[in-house]
Design a protein around this motif. Structure first.
Motif, PDB file in Angstrom:
ATOM      1  N   ASN A 291       1.044  -1.501   0.303  1.00  0.00           N
ATOM      2  CA  ASN A 291      -0.043   0.252   0.005  1.00  0.00           C
ATOM      3  C   ASN A 291       1.217   1.253   0.168  1.00  0.00           C
ATOM      4  OD1 ASN A 291      -2.606  -1.391   0.285  1.00  0.00           O
ATOM      5  ND2 ASN A 291      -2.423  -0.658   2.488  1.00  0.00           N
TER       6      ASN A 291
ATOM      7  N   LYS B  61       1.949   1.106  -3.484  1.00  0.00           N
ATOM      8  CA  LYS B  61       1.300   2.236  -4.318  1.00  0.00           C
ATOM      9  C   LYS B  61       0.640   3.472  -4.221  1.00  0.00           C
ATOM     10  CE  LYS B  61      -3.242   0.468  -6.009  1.00  0.00           C
ATOM     11  NZ  LYS B  61      -4.210  -0.980  -5.686  1.00  0.00           N
ATOM     12  N   SER B  62       0.748   3.847  -3.101  1.00  0.00           N
ATOM     13  CA  SER B  62       0.343   4.952  -2.531  1.00  0.00           C
ATOM     14  C   SER B  62       1.908   6.414  -3.162  1.00  0.00           C
ATOM     15  CB  SER B  62       0.580   5.507  -1.155  1.00  0.00           C
ATOM     16  OG  SER B  62      -0.938   4.812  -0.776  1.00  0.00           O
TER      17      SER B  62
ATOM     18  N   GLU C  55      -6.488   7.331  -5.773  1.00  0.00           N
ATOM     19  CA  GLU C  55      -7.210   6.153  -6.456  1.00  0.00           C
ATOM     20  C   GLU C  55      -8.567   5.371  -5.949  1.00  0.00           C
ATOM     21  OE1 GLU C  55      -6.752   3.205  -6.961  1.00  0.00           O
ATOM     22  OE2 GLU C  55      -6.546   1.720  -4.985  1.00  0.00           O
TER      23      GLU C  55
ATOM     24  N   LEU D  38      -4.813   1.465 -10.404  1.00  0.00           N
ATOM     25  CA  LEU D  38      -3.675   1.079 -11.272  1.00  0.00           C
ATOM     26  C   LEU D  38      -3.802  -0.969  -9.945  1.00  0.00           C
ATOM     27  CD1 LEU D  38      -0.314   1.154 -11.557  1.00  0.00           C
ATOM     28  CD2 LEU D  38       0.199   2.044  -9.000  1.00  0.00           C
TER      29      LEU D  38
ATOM     30  N   MET E 175      -1.743  -3.333  -8.483  1.00  0.00           N
ATOM     31  CA  MET E 175      -0.915  -4.192  -8.001  1.00  0.00           C
ATOM     32  C   MET E 175      -1.184  -5.639  -6.805  1.00  0.00           C
ATOM     33  SD  MET E 175       1.054  -0.855  -7.646  1.00  0.00           S
ATOM     34  CE  MET E 175       2.954  -1.791  -6.905  1.00  0.00           C
TER      35      MET E 175
ATOM     36  N   ILE F  61       2.398  -6.147 -11.400  1.00  0.00           N
ATOM     37  CA  ILE F  61       1.849  -4.352 -11.188  1.00  0.00           C
ATOM     38  C   ILE F  61       1.059  -5.006 -12.991  1.00  0.00           C
ATOM     39  CG2 ILE F  61       4.279  -3.704 -12.723  1.00  0.00           C
ATOM     40  CD1 ILE F  61       3.169  -1.003 -11.714  1.00  0.00           C
TER      41      ILE F  61
ATOM     42  N   THR G 184      -0.029  -8.792 -12.262  1.00  0.00           N
ATOM     43  CA  THR G 184      -0.557  -9.456 -11.004  1.00  0.00           C
ATOM     44  C   THR G 184      -1.053 -11.440 -11.582  1.00  0.00           C
ATOM     45  OG1 THR G 184      -2.819  -8.517 -11.898  1.00  0.00           O
ATOM     46  CG2 THR G 184      -1.150  -7.075 -10.137  1.00  0.00           C
TER      47      THR G 184
END
Length: 272
Positions: free
Chosen positions: A31, A34-35, A45, A54, A56, A74, A78
């Motif tokens: 997380n 991703k952030s 998001e 996105l 992931m 990604i 995935t």
């Protein structure tokens, strides 16, 4: 510029290795990564009909107290993460003789202490033979395994009485003792999917007429990835570094027109 970065991010496909620090869960690490990427690309998001801005994911949970390699997928990568769950993995772990905990590692509460003065290096090496090859292993209660849709570790922490999962077959390809200085001993472990190093250390302690728990655990290999200079640490969690690593790991090349359109729309919304 924002639309360009967003388009670049959402065009990325494949698998790449990151370093998970001790103390963070695998989900928290993912997380955080991703952030950072969404922020760099100027995207927000959102989920709509289960479609994420996105895509992931990671290829197998690493204990929160452990550190090391976490394989991340990604985009269309995935879809390849299932292979990571069953593939070969390598760990370096340090066990502590004479001390058992409820979590089977140093993060837990001590539940038992036993003498270990009788244990020699030769005794440990002999015991390792019992845990090499195809064996049966009882998973820890504190684990990501689920009962009625909820993780066992969460149920235990809530005070729910939970029975241990039955022993299941696992594979240990290689197991070697690299350091022995009681009460500590260090092992190199190569195993297949579904294997728990914490359970291994527990079982070794019992086999030596004592008890043991994990003091330190590092994952050094998962599938084709190893913990090396290409493994991305937090300071290199950006679009450019991930793109470079993906180029060396042959990411899948598939059309991403819809995702590029989403990137442009998202970037425009941020700018407005």
């Amino acid at each position: 510029m924002a639309a360009e970065k967003a388009s670049r991010l959402l065009s990325l496909n494949g698998l790449f290795p990151v370093y998970k620090p001790p103390g963070a869960t695998s989900a928290q690490t993912l997380n955080d990564l991703k952030s950072r990427l969404l922020k760099e690309a100027g995207l927000k998001e959102f989920t709509k009909r289960r479609k994420q801005t996105l895509k992931m994911g990671h290829g197998g949970t690493l204990d929160s107290a452990a550190s090391g390699l976490l394989v991340v997928g990604i985009g269309d990568g995935t879809k390849m993460l299932g292979v990571m769950l069953t593939g070969s993995k390598k760990y370096t772990t340090t066990g502590q003789l004479g001390k058992a905990t409820d979590t089977l590692d140093a993060s837990g509460t001590v539940t038992e202490e036993k003498p270990y003065d009788h244990i020699t290096r030769e005794a440990v090496e002999m015991a390792l033979g019992r845990f090499t090859g195809s064996i049966l292993q009882v998973p820890p209660l504190f684990s990501a395994l689920k009962k009625n849709g909820k993780r066992l570790s969460c149920l235990v922490r809530e005070g729910v009485e939970v029975e241990a999962k039955p022993a299941r077959p696992v594979v240990v390809y290689k197991l070697s003792l690299t350091h022995f200085q009681p009460p500590l001993f260090t092992l190199d472990v190569e195993c297949g999917g579904g294997f728990y190093v914490r359970s291994l250390i527990r079982d070794i302690g019992e086999a030596l007429s004592s008890c043991a728990s994990v003091k330190d655990l590092i994952r050094t290999k998962q599938g084709p990835f190893t913990l090396d200079d290409d493994t991305l640490r937090a300071e290199r969690w950006d679009i450019e570094h991930i793109a470079r690593v993906l180029q060396t790991s042959a990411p899948p090349q598939e059309p991403v027109c819809k995702r590029l359109k989403t990137a442009e729309d998202g970037a425009a919304a941020v700018q407005s």
